[in-house]
Design an enzyme around this catalytic site. Sequence first.
Site, PDB file in Angstrom:
ATOM      1  N   ARG A 170       4.362  64.039 122.068  1.00 42.63           N
ATOM      2  CA  ARG A 170       5.668  63.885 121.687  1.00 42.63           C
ATOM      3  C   ARG A 170       5.774  63.934 120.102  1.00 42.63           C
ATOM      4  NH1 ARG A 170       8.693  59.718 125.440  1.00 42.63           N
ATOM      5  NH2 ARG A 170      10.423  61.126 125.345  1.00 42.63           N
ATOM      6  N   ASP A 182      13.034  63.858 133.727  1.00 41.44           N
ATOM      7  CA  ASP A 182      12.876  62.240 133.990  1.00 41.44           C
ATOM      8  C   ASP A 182      13.139  62.009 135.468  1.00 41.44           C
ATOM      9  OD1 ASP A 182      12.749  61.715 131.267  1.00 41.44           O
ATOM     10  OD2 ASP A 182      14.904  61.321 131.139  1.00 41.44           O
ATOM     11  N   CYS A 198       7.380  55.725 125.723  1.00 36.25           N
ATOM     12  CA  CYS A 198       6.676  55.991 126.925  1.00 36.25           C
ATOM     13  C   CYS A 198       5.379  56.934 126.348  1.00 36.25           C
ATOM     14  CB  CYS A 198       7.552  56.793 127.941  1.00 36.25           C
ATOM     15  SG  CYS A 198       8.524  55.822 128.785  1.00 36.25           S
ATOM     16  N   ARG A 234      13.307  48.808 130.826  1.00 36.76           N
ATOM     17  CA  ARG A 234      13.695  49.497 129.558  1.00 36.76           C
ATOM     18  C   ARG A 234      14.912  50.450 129.685  1.00 36.76           C
ATOM     19  NH1 ARG A 234       9.602  53.587 127.443  1.00 36.76           N
ATOM     20  NH2 ARG A 234      11.751  54.015 126.590  1.00 36.76           N
ATOM     21  N   LYS A 242      21.455  55.720 129.439  1.00 31.39           N
ATOM     22  CA  LYS A 242      20.325  55.264 128.355  1.00 31.39           C
ATOM     23  C   LYS A 242      20.510  56.239 127.245  1.00 31.39           C
ATOM     24  CE  LYS A 242      15.945  55.503 128.672  1.00 31.39           C
ATOM     25  NZ  LYS A 242      15.228  56.077 127.580  1.00 31.39           N
ATOM     26  N   ASN A 243      20.212  57.378 127.679  1.00 36.44           N
ATOM     27  CA  ASN A 243      19.746  58.397 126.854  1.00 36.44           C
ATOM     28  C   ASN A 243      20.978  59.156 126.095  1.00 36.44           C
ATOM     29  OD1 ASN A 243      17.295  58.227 127.486  1.00 36.44           O
ATOM     30  ND2 ASN A 243      17.176  60.326 128.605  1.00 36.44           N
TER      31      ASN A 243
HETATM   32  C1  UD1 Z   1      14.637  62.713 125.683  1.00 38.01           C
HETATM   33  C2  UD1 Z   1      15.007  61.606 126.474  1.00 38.01           C
HETATM   34  C3  UD1 Z   1      13.891  61.760 127.451  1.00 38.01           C
HETATM   35  C4  UD1 Z   1      13.609  63.006 128.398  1.00 38.01           C
HETATM   36  C5  UD1 Z   1      13.529  64.217 127.454  1.00 38.01           C
HETATM   37  C6  UD1 Z   1      13.711  65.611 127.752  1.00 38.01           C
HETATM   38  C7  UD1 Z   1      16.004  60.103 125.159  1.00 38.01           C
HETATM   39  C8  UD1 Z   1      16.297  58.740 124.566  1.00 38.01           C
HETATM   40  N1  UD1 Z   1      14.951  60.550 125.858  1.00 38.01           N
HETATM   41  O1  UD1 Z   1      13.520  62.584 124.737  1.00 38.01           O
HETATM   42  O2  UD1 Z   1      14.216  60.466 128.357  1.00 38.01           O
HETATM   43  O3  UD1 Z   1      12.589  62.867 129.131  1.00 38.01           O
HETATM   44  O4  UD1 Z   1      14.461  64.061 126.271  1.00 38.01           O
HETATM   45  O5  UD1 Z   1      14.614  65.736 128.705  1.00 38.01           O
HETATM   46  O6  UD1 Z   1      17.177  60.775 125.079  1.00 38.01           O
HETATM   47  N2  UD1 Z   1       9.043  68.253 120.955  1.00 38.01           N
HETATM   48  C9  UD1 Z   1       7.991  68.629 119.827  1.00 38.01           C
HETATM   49  N3  UD1 Z   1       8.346  68.501 118.424  1.00 38.01           N
HETATM   50  C10 UD1 Z   1       9.501  67.715 118.428  1.00 38.01           C
HETATM   51  C11 UD1 Z   1      10.401  66.956 119.296  1.00 38.01           C
HETATM   52  C12 UD1 Z   1       9.890  67.456 120.610  1.00 38.01           C
HETATM   53  O7  UD1 Z   1       7.125  69.414 120.249  1.00 38.01           O
HETATM   54  O8  UD1 Z   1       9.904  67.375 117.024  1.00 38.01           O
HETATM   55  C13 UD1 Z   1       8.446  68.242 122.304  1.00 38.01           C
HETATM   56  C14 UD1 Z   1       7.875  67.178 123.159  1.00 38.01           C
HETATM   57  O9  UD1 Z   1       6.754  66.683 122.764  1.00 38.01           O
HETATM   58  C15 UD1 Z   1       8.222  67.353 124.417  1.00 38.01           C
HETATM   59  C16 UD1 Z   1       9.259  68.533 124.354  1.00 38.01           C
HETATM   60  O10 UD1 Z   1       9.524  68.947 123.059  1.00 38.01           O
HETATM   61  O11 UD1 Z   1       7.150  68.118 124.938  1.00 38.01           O
HETATM   62  C17 UD1 Z   1      10.702  67.685 124.916  1.00 38.01           C
HETATM   63  O12 UD1 Z   1      10.948  66.775 123.917  1.00 38.01           O
HETATM   64  P1  UD1 Z   1      12.586  66.049 123.478  1.00 38.01           P
HETATM   65  O13 UD1 Z   1      13.405  67.163 124.066  1.00 38.01           O
HETATM   66  O14 UD1 Z   1      12.559  65.942 122.130  1.00 38.01           O
HETATM   67  O15 UD1 Z   1      12.519  64.701 124.127  1.00 38.01           O
HETATM   68  P2  UD1 Z   1      13.144  63.331 123.405  1.00 38.01           P
HETATM   69  O16 UD1 Z   1      14.390  63.674 122.792  1.00 38.01           O
HETATM   70  O17 UD1 Z   1      12.030  62.420 122.968  1.00 38.01           O
END
Ligand code: UD1
Length: 423
Positions: A122, A310, A117, A402, A22-23
């Site tokens: 986030r 995850d 989620c 999902r 999925k990711n």
């Molecule tokens: C992706 C995955 C999710 C997984 C996560 C971490 C997808 C669709 N989802 O989510 O399943 O749990 O990686 O492995 O691929 N953050 C910030 N600012 C930003 C972006 C992120 O502070 O602009 C923080 C988030 O709040 C969180 C951390 O960084 O605490 C990790 O987030 P991120 O790696 O971006 O996760 P996703 O890409 O949303």
Amino acid sequence: MAKYIVEQSGPLRGEVQISGAKNAVLPLMAAALLSEEECIIRDVPQLRDVSLMKEILASLGSKIDELSENTLSIYTEDIISTEADRELVTKMRASILVMGPLLARKGRARIPLPGGCAIGARPIDLHLKGFEALGAQIVINEEDSYVEAVAGPQGLIGETIYLDFPSVGATENIMMAAVLAEGTTYIENAAEEPEIVDLANFMNKMGAKIKGAGTDTIKIEGVPHLRGAKHTVIPDRIEAATFMLAAAITKGSLHICNALPEHLKPVIAKLRECGVRIEVGDDDLIVRGDLGPQNHTDIKTLPYPGFPTDIQSPFMAYLTTVNGSSVVIETVFENRFMHVSQLSKMGASIETAGNKANIKGNAKLRGCSVMATDLRAGAALVLAGLVAEGKTEISEIYHIERGYEKFIEKFAALGAKITRVED
Ligand code: UD1
């Protein structure tokens, strides 16, 4: 609303085929927007998040055909809108990933602040900082909760971007914005997840010049345009880990096919530490939870190649059943302990303080009504339900659907007593 009813199921046995990730597929689909030619993606899992991404792409101008059950054709001759639909975007955080491609191809992207989620705040500040470094102007309209990025008259210009945290989504979005930029972009402290490598491989097939994906520094030399490409999605390492835990918690024996052990190192190491026997092949694993006692371990979630956030909640469900006490520390997301109250309802003994949970093993779990508070929390409850006495009734299962393809069918084929009922 549909529910899952899970009954105590004894050891799971047999063979399970892991779906495409999925990711990985969500960013690949977004990247297809970068070309005006046809892109074909194989091993696409049939999931609610994939359907949502299809709808978002269609609303932006993509023509999408299902060539077979798991093969998608995405053809975006023209982008007809640079604004994503609020109703669709608020349902899924990954919809933010269309922002980079829209900005790269059309010089503009307007997106409602995304949903997904409920596992912490986030934010998307790192995505936006990256676009800004490439020369885009960012406007956040708090009132109607939109964010807009607009490139300068010369389009995006390559730059060195240091991420304060190796965010997966920000790394992907910035890579997709930078592939068509003028000049060279470096992303430093980039995320190293296998899904990043898969996206880079796909875009390189499209004609992009990306090096270093899978390390902490990614170099992207901009090119004027990208062609269509064909690509097969990598296997879902989180789904594979969920079935590994299913073998462990039920003291069963599973052959997990289409799974890359290379992507599962921390989960393999931790399960072995607990006493689970794991044999690894090139693209499969045999997981034996039936060969002796299983004992406690401690885990701490980290960006890849660390232990995946995850799989934290499913692993915690397992740790409630082993001998001894374990500690789980969550460092990636705040608020990712929502499953604790639900596992406690089932009889688990877990104490949390901040981002740390202490889990007492050998819990006598019993079935009751619980709620899937997010996707992976839902998987954790199913695992607990498989060994709990009596029936576990899980609500809000749309979270599970999902992210897991043919969830019920795959579990049932291994001997799990799990049914889906409409409430
Ligand atoms: C992706 C995955 C999710 C997984 C996560 C971490 C997808 C669709 N989802 O989510 O399943 O749990 O990686 O492995 O691929 N953050 C910030 N600012 C930003 C972006 C992120 O502070 O602009 C923080 C988030 O709040 C969180 C951390 O960084 O605490 C990790 O987030 P991120 O790696 O971006 O996760 P996703 O890409 O949303």
